[in-house]
Design a protein around this motif. Structure first.
Motif, PDB file in Angstrom:
ATOM      1  N   GLU A  97      34.754  24.495  13.937  1.00 33.24           N
ATOM      2  CA  GLU A  97      36.116  24.506  13.413  1.00 33.24           C
ATOM      3  C   GLU A  97      36.984  25.398  14.302  1.00 33.24           C
ATOM      4  O   GLU A  97      36.667  26.561  14.509  1.00 33.24           O
ATOM      5  CB  GLU A  97      36.154  25.059  11.979  1.00 33.24           C
ATOM      6  CG  GLU A  97      35.337  24.284  10.967  1.00 33.24           C
ATOM      7  CD  GLU A  97      35.349  24.962   9.605  1.00 33.24           C
ATOM      8  OE1 GLU A  97      35.754  26.144   9.532  1.00 33.24           O
ATOM      9  OE2 GLU A  97      34.959  24.330   8.626  1.00 33.24           O
ATOM     10  N   TYR A 104      42.170  21.051   8.415  1.00 31.30           N
ATOM     11  CA  TYR A 104      42.363  22.299   7.673  1.00 31.30           C
ATOM     12  C   TYR A 104      42.992  22.036   6.305  1.00 31.30           C
ATOM     13  O   TYR A 104      42.695  22.730   5.331  1.00 31.30           O
ATOM     14  CB  TYR A 104      43.231  23.259   8.482  1.00 31.30           C
ATOM     15  CG  TYR A 104      42.480  24.026   9.541  1.00 31.30           C
ATOM     16  CD1 TYR A 104      41.090  23.996   9.590  1.00 31.30           C
ATOM     17  CD2 TYR A 104      43.143  24.786  10.499  1.00 31.30           C
ATOM     18  CE1 TYR A 104      40.395  24.681  10.565  1.00 31.30           C
ATOM     19  CE2 TYR A 104      42.465  25.484  11.476  1.00 31.30           C
ATOM     20  CZ  TYR A 104      41.085  25.426  11.503  1.00 31.30           C
ATOM     21  OH  TYR A 104      40.395  26.123  12.457  1.00 31.30           O
ATOM     22  N   ARG A 107      40.184  20.699   4.289  1.00 29.64           N
ATOM     23  CA  ARG A 107      39.268  21.800   3.949  1.00 29.64           C
ATOM     24  C   ARG A 107      39.831  22.628   2.800  1.00 29.64           C
ATOM     25  O   ARG A 107      39.089  23.028   1.884  1.00 29.64           O
ATOM     26  CB  ARG A 107      39.040  22.688   5.171  1.00 29.64           C
ATOM     27  CG  ARG A 107      38.007  23.786   4.952  1.00 29.64           C
ATOM     28  CD  ARG A 107      37.882  24.671   6.170  1.00 29.64           C
ATOM     29  NE  ARG A 107      39.090  25.464   6.412  1.00 29.64           N
ATOM     30  CZ  ARG A 107      39.196  26.371   7.385  1.00 29.64           C
ATOM     31  NH1 ARG A 107      38.180  26.578   8.213  1.00 29.64           N
ATOM     32  NH2 ARG A 107      40.321  27.046   7.537  1.00 29.64           N
ATOM     33  N   TYR A 108      41.137  22.889   2.822  1.00 25.88           N
ATOM     34  CA  TYR A 108      41.777  23.655   1.743  1.00 25.88           C
ATOM     35  C   TYR A 108      41.653  22.917   0.416  1.00 25.88           C
ATOM     36  O   TYR A 108      41.344  23.531  -0.622  1.00 25.88           O
ATOM     37  CB  TYR A 108      43.248  23.892   2.082  1.00 25.88           C
ATOM     38  CG  TYR A 108      44.023  24.541   0.963  1.00 25.88           C
ATOM     39  CD1 TYR A 108      43.932  25.910   0.717  1.00 25.88           C
ATOM     40  CD2 TYR A 108      44.841  23.778   0.128  1.00 25.88           C
ATOM     41  CE1 TYR A 108      44.625  26.512  -0.317  1.00 25.88           C
ATOM     42  CE2 TYR A 108      45.547  24.365  -0.907  1.00 25.88           C
ATOM     43  CZ  TYR A 108      45.433  25.734  -1.129  1.00 25.88           C
ATOM     44  OH  TYR A 108      46.126  26.310  -2.169  1.00 25.88           O
ATOM     45  N   GLY A 110      39.351  20.889  -0.364  1.00 30.26           N
ATOM     46  CA  GLY A 110      37.951  20.996  -0.754  1.00 30.26           C
ATOM     47  C   GLY A 110      37.635  22.308  -1.436  1.00 30.26           C
ATOM     48  O   GLY A 110      36.920  22.340  -2.454  1.00 30.26           O
ATOM     49  N   TYR A 111      38.172  23.389  -0.880  1.00 27.04           N
ATOM     50  CA  TYR A 111      37.955  24.701  -1.506  1.00 27.04           C
ATOM     51  C   TYR A 111      38.543  24.738  -2.915  1.00 27.04           C
ATOM     52  O   TYR A 111      37.970  25.339  -3.835  1.00 27.04           O
ATOM     53  CB  TYR A 111      38.588  25.800  -0.660  1.00 27.04           C
ATOM     54  CG  TYR A 111      37.709  26.296   0.456  1.00 27.04           C
ATOM     55  CD1 TYR A 111      36.444  26.823   0.193  1.00 27.04           C
ATOM     56  CD2 TYR A 111      38.142  26.265   1.790  1.00 27.04           C
ATOM     57  CE1 TYR A 111      35.641  27.293   1.227  1.00 27.04           C
ATOM     58  CE2 TYR A 111      37.339  26.732   2.819  1.00 27.04           C
ATOM     59  CZ  TYR A 111      36.086  27.237   2.533  1.00 27.04           C
ATOM     60  OH  TYR A 111      35.287  27.702   3.542  1.00 27.04           O
ATOM     61  N   GLN A 112      39.702  24.097  -3.097  1.00 28.25           N
ATOM     62  CA  GLN A 112      40.355  24.126  -4.401  1.00 28.25           C
ATOM     63  C   GLN A 112      39.670  23.238  -5.428  1.00 28.25           C
ATOM     64  O   GLN A 112      39.760  23.491  -6.638  1.00 28.25           O
ATOM     65  CB  GLN A 112      41.820  23.698  -4.256  1.00 28.25           C
ATOM     66  CG  GLN A 112      42.643  24.571  -3.322  1.00 28.25           C
ATOM     67  CD  GLN A 112      42.638  26.029  -3.734  1.00 28.25           C
ATOM     68  OE1 GLN A 112      42.878  26.366  -4.895  1.00 28.25           O
ATOM     69  NE2 GLN A 112      42.367  26.914  -2.778  1.00 28.25           N
ATOM     70  N   THR A 113      38.990  22.208  -4.968  1.00 27.73           N
ATOM     71  CA  THR A 113      38.384  21.259  -5.904  1.00 27.73           C
ATOM     72  C   THR A 113      36.898  21.522  -6.152  1.00 27.73           C
ATOM     73  O   THR A 113      36.452  21.549  -7.310  1.00 27.73           O
ATOM     74  CB  THR A 113      38.558  19.822  -5.380  1.00 27.73           C
ATOM     75  OG1 THR A 113      38.041  19.730  -4.036  1.00 27.73           O
ATOM     76  CG2 THR A 113      40.033  19.434  -5.381  1.00 27.73           C
ATOM     77  N   GLY A 115      35.089  24.122  -4.351  1.00 32.04           N
ATOM     78  CA  GLY A 115      34.782  25.533  -4.192  1.00 32.04           C
ATOM     79  C   GLY A 115      34.043  25.919  -2.936  1.00 32.04           C
ATOM     80  O   GLY A 115      33.653  27.071  -2.784  1.00 32.04           O
ATOM     81  N   TRP A 116      33.835  24.973  -2.005  1.00 33.99           N
ATOM     82  CA  TRP A 116      33.160  25.333  -0.755  1.00 33.99           C
ATOM     83  C   TRP A 116      33.696  24.462   0.394  1.00 33.99           C
ATOM     84  O   TRP A 116      34.448  23.510   0.184  1.00 33.99           O
ATOM     85  CB  TRP A 116      31.647  25.180  -0.864  1.00 33.99           C
ATOM     86  CG  TRP A 116      31.169  23.779  -1.151  1.00 33.99           C
ATOM     87  CD1 TRP A 116      31.048  22.750  -0.269  1.00 33.99           C
ATOM     88  CD2 TRP A 116      30.763  23.256  -2.417  1.00 33.99           C
ATOM     89  NE1 TRP A 116      30.595  21.620  -0.884  1.00 33.99           N
ATOM     90  CE2 TRP A 116      30.393  21.903  -2.203  1.00 33.99           C
ATOM     91  CE3 TRP A 116      30.642  23.797  -3.707  1.00 33.99           C
ATOM     92  CZ2 TRP A 116      29.938  21.092  -3.243  1.00 33.99           C
ATOM     93  CZ3 TRP A 116      30.180  22.983  -4.725  1.00 33.99           C
ATOM     94  CH2 TRP A 116      29.838  21.651  -4.499  1.00 33.99           C
ATOM     95  N   ASN A 117      33.275  24.826   1.617  1.00 35.91           N
ATOM     96  CA  ASN A 117      33.706  24.104   2.805  1.00 35.91           C
ATOM     97  C   ASN A 117      33.010  22.735   2.847  1.00 35.91           C
ATOM     98  O   ASN A 117      31.791  22.658   2.863  1.00 35.91           O
ATOM     99  CB  ASN A 117      33.354  24.916   4.057  1.00 35.91           C
ATOM    100  CG  ASN A 117      34.030  24.371   5.301  1.00 35.91           C
ATOM    101  OD1 ASN A 117      34.381  23.203   5.372  1.00 35.91           O
ATOM    102  ND2 ASN A 117      34.212  25.234   6.297  1.00 35.91           N
ATOM    103  N   ILE A 118      33.810  21.678   2.890  1.00 33.77           N
ATOM    104  CA  ILE A 118      33.248  20.327   2.826  1.00 33.77           C
ATOM    105  C   ILE A 118      33.151  19.675   4.203  1.00 33.77           C
ATOM    106  O   ILE A 118      33.122  18.452   4.324  1.00 33.77           O
ATOM    107  CB  ILE A 118      34.095  19.443   1.898  1.00 33.77           C
ATOM    108  CG1 ILE A 118      35.547  19.383   2.384  1.00 33.77           C
ATOM    109  CG2 ILE A 118      34.023  19.939   0.467  1.00 33.77           C
ATOM    110  CD1 ILE A 118      36.417  18.431   1.575  1.00 33.77           C
TER     111      ILE A 118
END
Length: 265
Positions: A97, A104, A107-108, A110-113, A115-118
């Motif tokens: 990355e 990005y 990725r954000y 993913g973190y919000q839905t 909870g981790w880097n997808i």
């Protein structure tokens, strides 16, 4: 890679299809990026609604380019090489990355839905999206001049980098060089703004500033929209759109006319 690619395009414009294919194949052997651009040459040989002629030249071009590229790997081909090569490509799309744009945002989300880097999942999907778009461009983009061909290559490689998980500054050399032969200017701005990515390397180690990344791509996107407002998806002047496909007439002379007309405008 860029030298062989540009030399191949020049020879293609001058109707030296065999030599052009050899140089494009050598370009692929250096870096794989031109391999993804091969679909963009389809409409150059086979104009839309004009499926006559061009097939033999197309077969020669694609066949020789792939043979030259594949042959360059045969001297050190082994099962270990194949395994390492596939792992490297997997790491490229699913681990690394740096200075990304669309990724990005994904990725954000993913973190919000979740909870981790997808990236492991997204890295499998984005290449398929890129290939699909490039194939569609190759099949449906109208190419009526050499500039249409180059502008198509520019848009294709730019789309690839916008969806990539890693964009190092020197990657922008490819869209920058291609943009020289078009009326697009977003790649020129991108080549300047990309140096903001070096701010990630500081005395405390690697720490990417996403605000600078957002600034970089916001300006690039703004100039790209401005380019579309000025010239649309075609980099050739309107006066050149009535010219027949360059593969079917004097390509070199027509390209020179296009370039001189662009300079005068």
């Amino acid at each position: 890679m860029l030298f062989f690619l540009l030399a191949g395009i020049l020879l293609l414009i001058k109707k030296h299809h065999v030599l052009a294919a050899c140089l494009v194949g050598m370009s692929i052997s250096v870096k794989l990026i031109p391999l993804m651009l091969l679909p963009l040459f389809f409409r150059y040989f086979i104009p839309k609604k004009t499926f006559q002629g061009g097939f033999r030249n197309m077969y020669e071009f694609y066949g020789l380019a792939i043979i030259i590229a594949a042959g360059s790997f045969m001297t050190f081909f082994s099962l270990d090489f194949l395994d390492n090569f596939s792992q490297s490509i997997g790491l490229w799309f699913q681990t690394f990355e740096f200075n990304a744009s669309v990724y990005y945002i994904i990725r954000y989300i993913g973190y919000q839905t979740v909870g981790w880097n997808i990236i492991a999942d997204v890295g499998k999907i984005l290449p398929l999206v890129i290939i699909g778009v490039l194939v569609l461009l190759g099949l449906f983009r109208r190419i009526r001049s050499a500039k249409d061909l180059v502008s198509g290559l520019l848009l294709a490689v730019s789309f690839y980098f916008l969806l990539s998980t890693t964009v190092h500054p020197w990657y922008i050399a490819t869209p920058l060089v291609l943009s020289i032969f078009t009326r697009y200017r977003f790649a020129l701005v991108w080549s300047l703004m990309v140096f903001f990515s070096y701010s990630a390397y500081g005395y405390e180690g690697f720490n990417e500033n996403l605000y600078l990344v957002a600034l970089e791509y916001s300006l690039v996107l703004a100039v790209f929209i401005w380019d579309l407002w000025r010239i649309g998806f075609k980099a050739a002047p309107k006066a050149s759109l009535d010219k027949p496909l360059l593969a079917q007439k004097d390509d070199a002379n027509a390209l020179e006319e296009d370039l001189s007309l662009s300079d005068s405008q």
